[in-house]
Write a protein that holds these residues in place. Structure first.
Motif, PDB file in Angstrom:
ATOM      1  N   GLU A  60       0.816  -1.211   0.000  1.00 31.00           N
ATOM      2  CA  GLU A  60       0.000   0.000   0.000  1.00 31.00           C
ATOM      3  C   GLU A  60       0.858   1.274   0.000  1.00 31.00           C
ATOM      4  OE1 GLU A  60      -4.013   0.321   2.215  1.00 31.00           O
ATOM      5  OE2 GLU A  60      -2.438   0.782   3.672  1.00 31.00           O
ATOM      6  N   SER A  61       1.997   1.193   0.683  1.00 26.59           N
ATOM      7  CA  SER A  61       2.890   2.350   0.712  1.00 26.59           C
ATOM      8  C   SER A  61       4.341   1.883   0.677  1.00 26.59           C
ATOM      9  CB  SER A  61       2.620   3.233   1.932  1.00 26.59           C
ATOM     10  OG  SER A  61       2.806   2.512   3.131  1.00 26.59           O
ATOM     11  N   LEU A  62       5.217   2.841   0.355  1.00 32.46           N
ATOM     12  CA  LEU A  62       6.620   2.552   0.120  1.00 32.46           C
ATOM     13  C   LEU A  62       7.480   3.635   0.752  1.00 32.46           C
ATOM     14  CD1 LEU A  62       9.094   1.424  -1.647  1.00 32.46           C
ATOM     15  CD2 LEU A  62       8.270   2.970  -3.419  1.00 32.46           C
ATOM     16  N   ALA A  63       8.583   3.221   1.346  1.00 36.04           N
ATOM     17  CA  ALA A  63       9.624   4.143   1.803  1.00 36.04           C
ATOM     18  C   ALA A  63      10.933   3.610   1.245  1.00 36.04           C
ATOM     19  CB  ALA A  63       9.677   4.207   3.318  1.00 36.04           C
ATOM     20  N   MET A  64      11.602   4.397   0.416  1.00 36.59           N
ATOM     21  CA  MET A  64      12.854   3.958  -0.205  1.00 36.59           C
ATOM     22  C   MET A  64      13.915   5.035   0.013  1.00 36.59           C
ATOM     23  SD  MET A  64      14.110   1.389  -2.192  1.00 36.59           S
ATOM     24  CE  MET A  64      12.767   0.759  -3.208  1.00 36.59           C
ATOM     25  N   VAL A  65      15.060   4.612   0.524  1.00 39.96           N
ATOM     26  CA  VAL A  65      16.189   5.501   0.732  1.00 39.96           C
ATOM     27  C   VAL A  65      17.144   5.333  -0.454  1.00 39.96           C
ATOM     28  CG1 VAL A  65      18.146   6.092   2.217  1.00 39.96           C
ATOM     29  CG2 VAL A  65      15.968   5.360   3.229  1.00 39.96           C
ATOM     30  N   ILE A  66      17.508   6.442  -1.056  1.00 44.03           N
ATOM     31  CA  ILE A  66      18.478   6.456  -2.136  1.00 44.03           C
ATOM     32  C   ILE A  66      19.775   6.980  -1.525  1.00 44.03           C
ATOM     33  CG2 ILE A  66      19.072   7.418  -4.392  1.00 44.03           C
ATOM     34  CD1 ILE A  66      16.016   7.865  -4.793  1.00 44.03           C
ATOM     35  N   ASP A  67      20.805   6.137  -1.535  1.00 43.92           N
ATOM     36  CA  ASP A  67      22.076   6.488  -0.910  1.00 43.92           C
ATOM     37  C   ASP A  67      23.081   7.018  -1.925  1.00 43.92           C
ATOM     38  OD1 ASP A  67      21.607   5.667   1.847  1.00 43.92           O
ATOM     39  OD2 ASP A  67      21.539   3.624   1.062  1.00 43.92           O
ATOM     40  N   PHE A  68      23.907   7.951  -1.455  1.00 48.69           N
ATOM     41  CA  PHE A  68      24.991   8.514  -2.256  1.00 48.69           C
ATOM     42  C   PHE A  68      26.279   8.375  -1.463  1.00 48.69           C
ATOM     43  CE2 PHE A  68      21.110  10.522  -3.562  1.00 48.69           C
ATOM     44  CZ  PHE A  68      21.202  10.551  -4.938  1.00 48.69           C
ATOM     45  N   SER A  69      27.360   8.073  -2.152  1.00 52.21           N
ATOM     46  CA  SER A  69      28.667   7.961  -1.521  1.00 52.21           C
ATOM     47  C   SER A  69      29.690   8.608  -2.452  1.00 52.21           C
ATOM     48  CB  SER A  69      29.018   6.489  -1.301  1.00 52.21           C
ATOM     49  OG  SER A  69      30.295   6.362  -0.734  1.00 52.21           O
ATOM     50  N   GLY A  70      30.509   9.476  -1.899  1.00 52.19           N
ATOM     51  CA  GLY A  70      31.498  10.163  -2.720  1.00 52.19           C
ATOM     52  C   GLY A  70      30.880  11.004  -3.820  1.00 52.19           C
ATOM     53  N   GLY A  71      29.674  11.522  -3.578  1.00 48.36           N
ATOM     54  CA  GLY A  71      29.010  12.366  -4.562  1.00 48.36           C
ATOM     55  C   GLY A  71      28.349  11.613  -5.698  1.00 48.36           C
ATOM     56  N   ARG A  72      28.230  10.289  -5.540  1.00 42.34           N
ATOM     57  CA  ARG A  72      27.610   9.472  -6.597  1.00 42.34           C
ATOM     58  C   ARG A  72      26.566   8.544  -6.004  1.00 42.34           C
ATOM     59  NH1 ARG A  72      32.238   6.588  -9.737  1.00 42.34           N
ATOM     60  NH2 ARG A  72      30.399   5.744 -10.730  1.00 42.34           N
ATOM     61  N   PHE A  73      25.542   8.239  -6.787  1.00 32.31           N
ATOM     62  CA  PHE A  73      24.509   7.289  -6.392  1.00 32.31           C
ATOM     63  C   PHE A  73      25.146   5.934  -6.102  1.00 32.31           C
ATOM     64  CE2 PHE A  73      21.561   4.010  -8.247  1.00 32.31           C
ATOM     65  CZ  PHE A  73      20.749   3.916  -7.139  1.00 32.31           C
ATOM     66  N   SER A  74      24.803   5.335  -4.939  1.00 29.31           N
ATOM     67  CA  SER A  74      25.434   4.074  -4.563  1.00 29.31           C
ATOM     68  C   SER A  74      24.464   2.929  -4.291  1.00 29.31           C
ATOM     69  CB  SER A  74      26.339   4.280  -3.348  1.00 29.31           C
ATOM     70  OG  SER A  74      25.602   4.741  -2.235  1.00 29.31           O
ATOM     71  N   GLY A  75      23.161   3.202  -4.133  1.00 30.15           N
ATOM     72  CA  GLY A  75      22.230   2.102  -3.903  1.00 30.15           C
ATOM     73  C   GLY A  75      20.947   2.551  -3.235  1.00 30.15           C
ATOM     74  N   THR A  76      20.078   1.576  -2.989  1.00 26.58           N
ATOM     75  CA  THR A  76      18.786   1.856  -2.358  1.00 26.58           C
ATOM     76  C   THR A  76      18.483   0.799  -1.298  1.00 26.58           C
ATOM     77  OG1 THR A  76      17.503   0.497  -3.895  1.00 26.58           O
ATOM     78  CG2 THR A  76      17.840   2.809  -4.509  1.00 26.58           C
ATOM     79  N   SER A 106      15.768  -1.342  -4.989  1.00 31.08           N
ATOM     80  CA  SER A 106      15.658  -1.209  -6.445  1.00 31.08           C
ATOM     81  C   SER A 106      17.049  -1.400  -7.041  1.00 31.08           C
ATOM     82  CB  SER A 106      15.102   0.154  -6.837  1.00 31.08           C
ATOM     83  OG  SER A 106      13.763   0.260  -6.418  1.00 31.08           O
ATOM     84  N   ARG A 107      17.116  -2.120  -8.137  1.00 27.11           N
ATOM     85  CA  ARG A 107      18.393  -2.447  -8.776  1.00 27.11           C
ATOM     86  C   ARG A 107      19.102  -1.162  -9.210  1.00 27.11           C
ATOM     87  NH1 ARG A 107      19.061  -4.444 -14.118  1.00 27.11           N
ATOM     88  NH2 ARG A 107      16.804  -4.463 -14.208  1.00 27.11           N
ATOM     89  N   PRO A 108      20.272  -0.882  -8.640  1.00 23.96           N
ATOM     90  CA  PRO A 108      20.978   0.369  -8.933  1.00 23.96           C
ATOM     91  C   PRO A 108      21.248   0.599 -10.422  1.00 23.96           C
ATOM     92  CG  PRO A 108      21.939  -0.659  -7.013  1.00 23.96           C
ATOM     93  CD  PRO A 108      20.956  -1.648  -7.592  1.00 23.96           C
ATOM     94  N   SER A 109      21.683  -0.415 -11.137  1.00 23.91           N
ATOM     95  CA  SER A 109      22.013  -0.206 -12.553  1.00 23.91           C
ATOM     96  C   SER A 109      20.782   0.177 -13.371  1.00 23.91           C
ATOM     97  CB  SER A 109      22.664  -1.456 -13.145  1.00 23.91           C
ATOM     98  OG  SER A 109      21.785  -2.565 -13.079  1.00 23.91           O
ATOM     99  N   ALA A 110      19.608  -0.283 -12.951  1.00 23.88           N
ATOM    100  CA  ALA A 110      18.378   0.014 -13.685  1.00 23.88           C
ATOM    101  C   ALA A 110      17.851   1.419 -13.412  1.00 23.88           C
ATOM    102  CB  ALA A 110      17.307  -1.015 -13.349  1.00 23.88           C
ATOM    103  N   ILE A 111      18.089   1.931 -12.208  1.00 26.24           N
ATOM    104  CA  ILE A 111      17.524   3.243 -11.860  1.00 26.24           C
ATOM    105  C   ILE A 111      18.545   4.371 -11.913  1.00 26.24           C
ATOM    106  CG2 ILE A 111      15.690   2.204 -10.480  1.00 26.24           C
ATOM    107  CD1 ILE A 111      17.231   3.221  -7.989  1.00 26.24           C
TER     108      ILE A 111
END
Length: 120
Positions: free
Chosen positions: A19-35, A51-56
């Motif tokens: 019904e609902s979603l909470a997703m954290v998008i992480d950055f490391s060294g100024g770049r997207f690193s994962g969720t 969520s698959r990092p390479s896809a998003i």
């Protein structure tokens, strides 16, 4: 919103009836690193998701490029909360505290409730 759509399309670990979603998008060294995050089902089940990092990556990069000037420091994490039933969402930026939304064995029960979308 393209970012939410990409997170959902490439999400793994969720039940169909969430019904609902909470997703954290992480950055490391100024770049997207994962969720990492959770889906919340009407029957009370909370599922760990990612969520698959390479896809998003292209969508995350487009989103941050639309908000930040070239060369500007990115946030260390972005929390995306989405209520599928109401169609409401909220995006929260964390600029310095890398541990704010990190999941550890000591906080696993607390953090999943802390991240749960609570739209008023």
């Amino acid at each position: 919103m393209d970012l939410i759509r990409a997170l959902i399309e490439h999400m793994k670990g969720e039940r169909d009836d969430w019904e609902s979603l909470a997703m954290v998008i992480d950055f490391s060294g100024g770049r997207f690193s994962g969720t990492h995050g959770y889906t919340y089902s009407p029957d009370g089940v909370v599922s760990a998701v990612a969520s698959r990092p390479s896809a998003i990556r292209p969508t995350v990069n487009a989103y941050t490029e639309s908000l930040y000037e070239p060369g500007a420091a990115l946030s260390v994490a972005i929390l995306v909360q989405f209520d599928r039933t109401k169609g409401e969402y909220e995006v929260t930026f964390e600029d310095s505290d890398v541990s704010r939304w990190k999941v550890t064995p000591a906080n696993i029960d607390e953090i999943r409730e802390k991240l749960r979308p609570q739209f008023e």
